[in-house]
Design an enzyme around this catalytic site. Structure first.
Site, PDB file in Angstrom:
ATOM      1  N   GLY A 146     -35.002  10.238  18.610  1.00  0.00           N
ATOM      2  CA  GLY A 146     -34.785   9.600  17.316  1.00  0.00           C
ATOM      3  C   GLY A 146     -33.362   9.098  17.157  1.00  0.00           C
ATOM      4  O   GLY A 146     -32.500   9.346  17.990  1.00  0.00           O
ATOM      5  N   GLY A 205     -30.062   9.414  16.252  1.00  0.00           N
ATOM      6  CA  GLY A 205     -29.158  10.517  15.921  1.00  0.00           C
ATOM      7  C   GLY A 205     -27.851  10.044  15.308  1.00  0.00           C
ATOM      8  O   GLY A 205     -27.076  10.839  14.776  1.00  0.00           O
ATOM      9  N   ARG A 206     -27.599   8.747  15.424  1.00  0.00           N
ATOM     10  CA  ARG A 206     -26.344   8.232  14.848  1.00  0.00           C
ATOM     11  C   ARG A 206     -26.480   6.775  14.442  1.00  0.00           C
ATOM     12  O   ARG A 206     -25.492   6.066  14.316  1.00  0.00           O
ATOM     13  CB  ARG A 206     -25.238   8.365  15.856  1.00  0.00           C
ATOM     14  CG  ARG A 206     -25.593   7.659  17.144  1.00  0.00           C
ATOM     15  CD  ARG A 206     -24.425   7.633  18.008  1.00  0.00           C
ATOM     16  NE  ARG A 206     -24.808   7.107  19.294  1.00  0.00           N
ATOM     17  CZ  ARG A 206     -23.957   6.491  20.083  1.00  0.00           C
ATOM     18  NH1 ARG A 206     -22.717   6.344  19.696  1.00  0.00           N
ATOM     19  NH2 ARG A 206     -24.344   6.059  21.230  1.00  0.00           N
ATOM     20  N   ASP A 223     -22.378  14.483  16.614  1.00  0.00           N
ATOM     21  CA  ASP A 223     -21.644  14.145  15.389  1.00  0.00           C
ATOM     22  C   ASP A 223     -22.125  12.901  14.651  1.00  0.00           C
ATOM     23  O   ASP A 223     -21.631  12.590  13.578  1.00  0.00           O
ATOM     24  CB  ASP A 223     -20.146  14.022  15.698  1.00  0.00           C
ATOM     25  CG  ASP A 223     -19.860  12.897  16.686  1.00  0.00           C
ATOM     26  OD1 ASP A 223     -20.814  12.196  17.103  1.00  0.00           O
ATOM     27  OD2 ASP A 223     -18.675  12.723  17.049  1.00  0.00           O
ATOM     28  N   ARG A 253     -25.502  -3.683  13.990  1.00  0.00           N
ATOM     29  CA  ARG A 253     -26.296  -4.261  15.068  1.00  0.00           C
ATOM     30  C   ARG A 253     -27.545  -4.925  14.504  1.00  0.00           C
ATOM     31  O   ARG A 253     -28.164  -4.416  13.575  1.00  0.00           O
ATOM     32  CB  ARG A 253     -26.674  -3.138  16.038  1.00  0.00           C
ATOM     33  CG  ARG A 253     -27.575  -3.554  17.161  1.00  0.00           C
ATOM     34  CD  ARG A 253     -27.531  -2.539  18.270  1.00  0.00           C
ATOM     35  NE  ARG A 253     -28.462  -1.436  18.043  1.00  0.00           N
ATOM     36  CZ  ARG A 253     -28.675  -0.469  18.931  1.00  0.00           C
ATOM     37  NH1 ARG A 253     -28.008  -0.454  20.076  1.00  0.00           N
ATOM     38  NH2 ARG A 253     -29.525   0.502  18.677  1.00  0.00           N
ATOM     39  N   ASP A 282     -36.463   5.425  26.030  1.00  0.00           N
ATOM     40  CA  ASP A 282     -35.997   5.218  24.657  1.00  0.00           C
ATOM     41  C   ASP A 282     -35.025   4.045  24.580  1.00  0.00           C
ATOM     42  O   ASP A 282     -34.647   3.636  23.489  1.00  0.00           O
ATOM     43  CB  ASP A 282     -35.348   6.487  24.097  1.00  0.00           C
ATOM     44  CG  ASP A 282     -34.238   7.008  24.987  1.00  0.00           C
ATOM     45  OD1 ASP A 282     -34.520   7.323  26.157  1.00  0.00           O
ATOM     46  OD2 ASP A 282     -33.090   7.078  24.531  1.00  0.00           O
ATOM     47  N   ASN A 283     -34.612   3.512  25.716  1.00  0.00           N
ATOM     48  CA  ASN A 283     -33.737   2.338  25.731  1.00  0.00           C
ATOM     49  C   ASN A 283     -34.472   1.105  26.250  1.00  0.00           C
ATOM     50  O   ASN A 283     -33.852   0.157  26.714  1.00  0.00           O
ATOM     51  CB  ASN A 283     -32.500   2.609  26.590  1.00  0.00           C
ATOM     52  CG  ASN A 283     -31.599   3.683  25.979  1.00  0.00           C
ATOM     53  OD1 ASN A 283     -31.631   3.915  24.772  1.00  0.00           O
ATOM     54  ND2 ASN A 283     -30.813   4.342  26.811  1.00  0.00           N
ATOM     55  N   ASP A 323     -28.974  -1.018  23.776  1.00  0.00           N
ATOM     56  CA  ASP A 323     -28.196   0.186  24.069  1.00  0.00           C
ATOM     57  C   ASP A 323     -27.271   0.019  25.270  1.00  0.00           C
ATOM     58  O   ASP A 323     -27.527   0.485  26.382  1.00  0.00           O
ATOM     59  CB  ASP A 323     -29.114   1.412  24.226  1.00  0.00           C
ATOM     60  CG  ASP A 323     -29.515   1.941  22.854  1.00  0.00           C
ATOM     61  OD1 ASP A 323     -29.054   1.371  21.849  1.00  0.00           O
ATOM     62  OD2 ASP A 323     -30.290   2.909  22.777  1.00  0.00           O
TER      63      ASP A 323
HETATM   64  P1  AMP Z   1     -28.335   6.920  24.009  1.00  0.00           P
HETATM   65  O1  AMP Z   1     -28.103   7.526  25.334  1.00  0.00           O
HETATM   66  O2  AMP Z   1     -27.064   6.432  23.323  1.00  0.00           O
HETATM   67  O3  AMP Z   1     -29.380   5.884  23.999  1.00  0.00           O
HETATM   68  O4  AMP Z   1     -28.835   8.117  23.073  1.00  0.00           O
HETATM   69  C1  AMP Z   1     -29.842   9.004  23.405  1.00  0.00           C
HETATM   70  C2  AMP Z   1     -30.133   9.896  22.222  1.00  0.00           C
HETATM   71  O5  AMP Z   1     -28.971  10.643  21.857  1.00  0.00           O
HETATM   72  C3  AMP Z   1     -30.560   9.167  20.961  1.00  0.00           C
HETATM   73  O6  AMP Z   1     -31.489   9.982  20.301  1.00  0.00           O
HETATM   74  C4  AMP Z   1     -29.278   9.069  20.180  1.00  0.00           C
HETATM   75  O7  AMP Z   1     -29.492   8.922  18.807  1.00  0.00           O
HETATM   76  C5  AMP Z   1     -28.619  10.400  20.511  1.00  0.00           C
HETATM   77  N1  AMP Z   1     -27.160  10.340  20.387  1.00  0.00           N
HETATM   78  C6  AMP Z   1     -26.282   9.773  21.240  1.00  0.00           C
HETATM   79  N2  AMP Z   1     -25.008   9.936  20.823  1.00  0.00           N
HETATM   80  C7  AMP Z   1     -25.063  10.614  19.653  1.00  0.00           C
HETATM   81  C8  AMP Z   1     -24.089  11.098  18.723  1.00  0.00           C
HETATM   82  N3  AMP Z   1     -22.773  10.887  18.883  1.00  0.00           N
HETATM   83  N4  AMP Z   1     -24.536  11.759  17.628  1.00  0.00           N
HETATM   84  C9  AMP Z   1     -25.847  11.974  17.440  1.00  0.00           C
HETATM   85  N5  AMP Z   1     -26.804  11.560  18.272  1.00  0.00           N
HETATM   86  C10 AMP Z   1     -26.432  10.884  19.369  1.00  0.00           C
HETATM   87 MG    MG Z   2     -30.540   4.773  23.164  1.00  0.00          MG
END
Ligand code: AMP
Ligand code: MG
Length: 487
Positions: free
Chosen positions: A93, A95-96, A128, A179, A255-256, A265
């Site tokens: 989901g 997360g940020r 965070d 974005r 997820d990407n 992403d």
């Molecule tokens: P990503 O690798 O950036 O595509 O992120 C993979 C997952 O980690 C997704 O669910 C993001 O929302 C979560 N995520 C990545 N960085 C953060 C962060 N700083 N705080 C909260 N969730 C994060």
């Molecule tokens: Mg992602």
């Protein structure tokens, strides 16, 4: 909670937020200490029907930072799952990232407006919810470069400094990226409901995605099969385009991987300099799972995960569904190869087809890999060679060059036109890693955005010949380039 700005509306719609509650979490951005607009993408704002002056005003910046909500926002974090480096996580989901809503542009297109780095959500899993300035500017730069190259991608509307540090290995300045995307629906969005055995949600999500990305599929005899074929076609075309410019996504988790066919992403992504299919830049990709040459195989794997999630929609009988899905996935390599081969032919200036063309292309790539030639500069130099020059960069190609000249001579039209077509097919400029790093470190360490602006301006016109330093491969003898998720 952010303030609601009485009267300020962006014209947002909320088709995703209207889906049932289990599709998302209702959560507002967390305000930041001292928002400061770093860059606004005015041409994109206009494309979206938004007033750049309004966005750059104090009220506009408050919205872009997540410190205020437009009156018509319905902020949500989207639920999704995903295979990360092959391992399945049933609940990832946003997360940020927080979706403010959907803009319907003057062109009639619906696009998500999302704030990335906007604070914690129920999906943050202990992290965070924030983003650091470097990765935000990196996504801004590279997504805009991809767009200028004609490659489907999410776009960057604005980067705002938060005035707050984020803590990674060291404290770093924080930022929020606004974005824009055709949608943020991912392969992992379908996996989320499939993993829960939630057939109703799966169907609702598929209907939503069809309405947004494959309206023609709704009229097909088997809409969900037609939808899956639509996603396959878009991803085949997308990854072929990546391969043709030397782009390495770096973290092709499910997820990407979008349903829209847009690149999304930008984490550890980077462009290849010397041609080598085994090229990997990401510090966490120890086994080369997402290496340049592995991307077509990985996207097929990700699409197989999507097919798995959609099985109950393909056919109520499990074995019939499986049989159809296997056959459909089996068609992917040919879809990809067709798009990739077509692109390579254009890169060689071949508009007509001859028997030996495939061998000519294969020989070039083999020679380039052997001599570790710069991918972008070598292809670009073909245009000069077509006009009779003998570019030094192409000397290592040896006899191949003569074979190619002879083949090009059998294409119709004057040499100048062939050279012009080659310059339209082969960019002079990609975001060179050493220049991206130079621009980002000036911004992060010295608050100097001049190198960022200069690089972005050149990246916006990738098919024009730039000042030499922007087209040149990295100086020899540098350390191998390494990228970090750096989120
Ligand atoms: P990503 O690798 O950036 O595509 O992120 C993979 C997952 O980690 C997704 O669910 C993001 O929302 C979560 N995520 C990545 N960085 C953060 C962060 N700083 N705080 C909260 N969730 C994060
Ligand atoms: Mg992602």
């Amino acid at each position: 909670m952010p303030d609601s700005l009485a009267g300020l509306r962006l014209g947002l719609d909320h088709s995703y937020a209207r889906l049932p509650e289990r599709f998302h979490a209702r959560v507002a951005p967390t305000p930041v200490a001292a928002p400061r607009l770093l860059r606004l993408n005015a041409p994109l704002a206009e494309e979206l029907g938004l007033d750049p002056a309004l966005l750059a005003s104090e009220a506009g910046v408050a919205i872009l930072a997540g410190n205020a909500l437009p009156e018509d926002a319905q902020p949500i974090a989207m639920a999704y799952a995903g295979h990360q480096f092959g391992g399945f996580t049933p609940r990832l989901g946003d997360g940020r990232a927080i979706l403010l809503g959907e803009l319907i542009g003057p062109d009639g297109a619906r696009r998500d407006l999302q704030l990335k780095g906007a604070g914690r959500t129920p999906f943050s899993r202990g992290a965070d919810g924030r983003a650091a300035l470097g990765p935000v500017l990196r996504e801004y730069l590279i997504s805009e470069a991809m767009h200028a190259l004609g490659i489907p991608t999410t776009r960057s509307l604005a980067a705002v400094a938060t005035g707050e540090p984020v803590f990674r290995e060291t404290p770093l300045p924080g930022a929020v990226l606004a974005r824009v995307a055709a949608s943020h629906i991912r392969v992992g969005s379908f996996q989320y409901f499939a993993a829960r055995g939630d057939a109703e949600a799966l169907r609702l999500l598929a209907d939503h995605a069809i309405a947004r990305h494959d309206p023609a599929a709704a009229e097909a005899p088997q809409p969900y099969r037609a939808f899956f074929e639509g996603v396959m076609a878009r991803q085949a075309a997308l990854v072929a385009r990546w391969m043709l410019v030397g782009f390495i996504h770096g973290v092709m988790n499910t997820d990407n991987t979008t349903i829209s066919g847009e690149t999304i992403d930008y984490g550890p992504c980077a462009f290849m300099d010397a041609y080598d299919p085994a090229t990997v830049f990401s510090s966490i990709d120890h086994y080369g799972r997402y290496a340049y040459g592995a991307q077509p195989r990985i996207i097929a794997w990700n699409l197989a995960r999507l097919a798995e999630a959609l099985l109950p929609l393909f056919d109520a009988r499990e074995d019939a569904a499986l049989e159809w899905a296997r056959a459909a996935i089996g068609r992917f390599p040919a879809l990809f190869e067709a798009a990739y081969a077509q692109g390579l032919r254009a890169k060689l200036g071949l508009a007509t087809a001859e028997e030996g063309d495939d061998a000519l292309v294969a020989a070039l790539l083999a020679r380039m890999a052997e001599a570790r030639l710069d991918f972008t500069a070598s292809f670009r130099a073909l245009a000069d060679a077509a006009e009779g020059a003998a570019p030094e960069a192409l000397a290592p190609l040896g006899d191949w060059l003569g074979d190619w000249r002879a083949r090009l001579a059998r294409e119709p039209g004057p040499a100048a036109e062939k050279a012009a077509a080659l310059r339209r097919a082969n960019p002079a400029v990609i975001p060179r890693n050493h220049l991206v790093e130079e621009a980002l470190s000036a911004a992060v360490e010295r608050e100097d955005l001049a190198p960022f602006d200069a690089l972005l301006a050149v990246l916006r016109r990738p098919f024009e010949t730039p000042p030499p330093r922007y087209a040149a491969p990295p100086p020899p003898g540098g350390a191998p380039y390494v990228t970090f998720c750096g989120t």
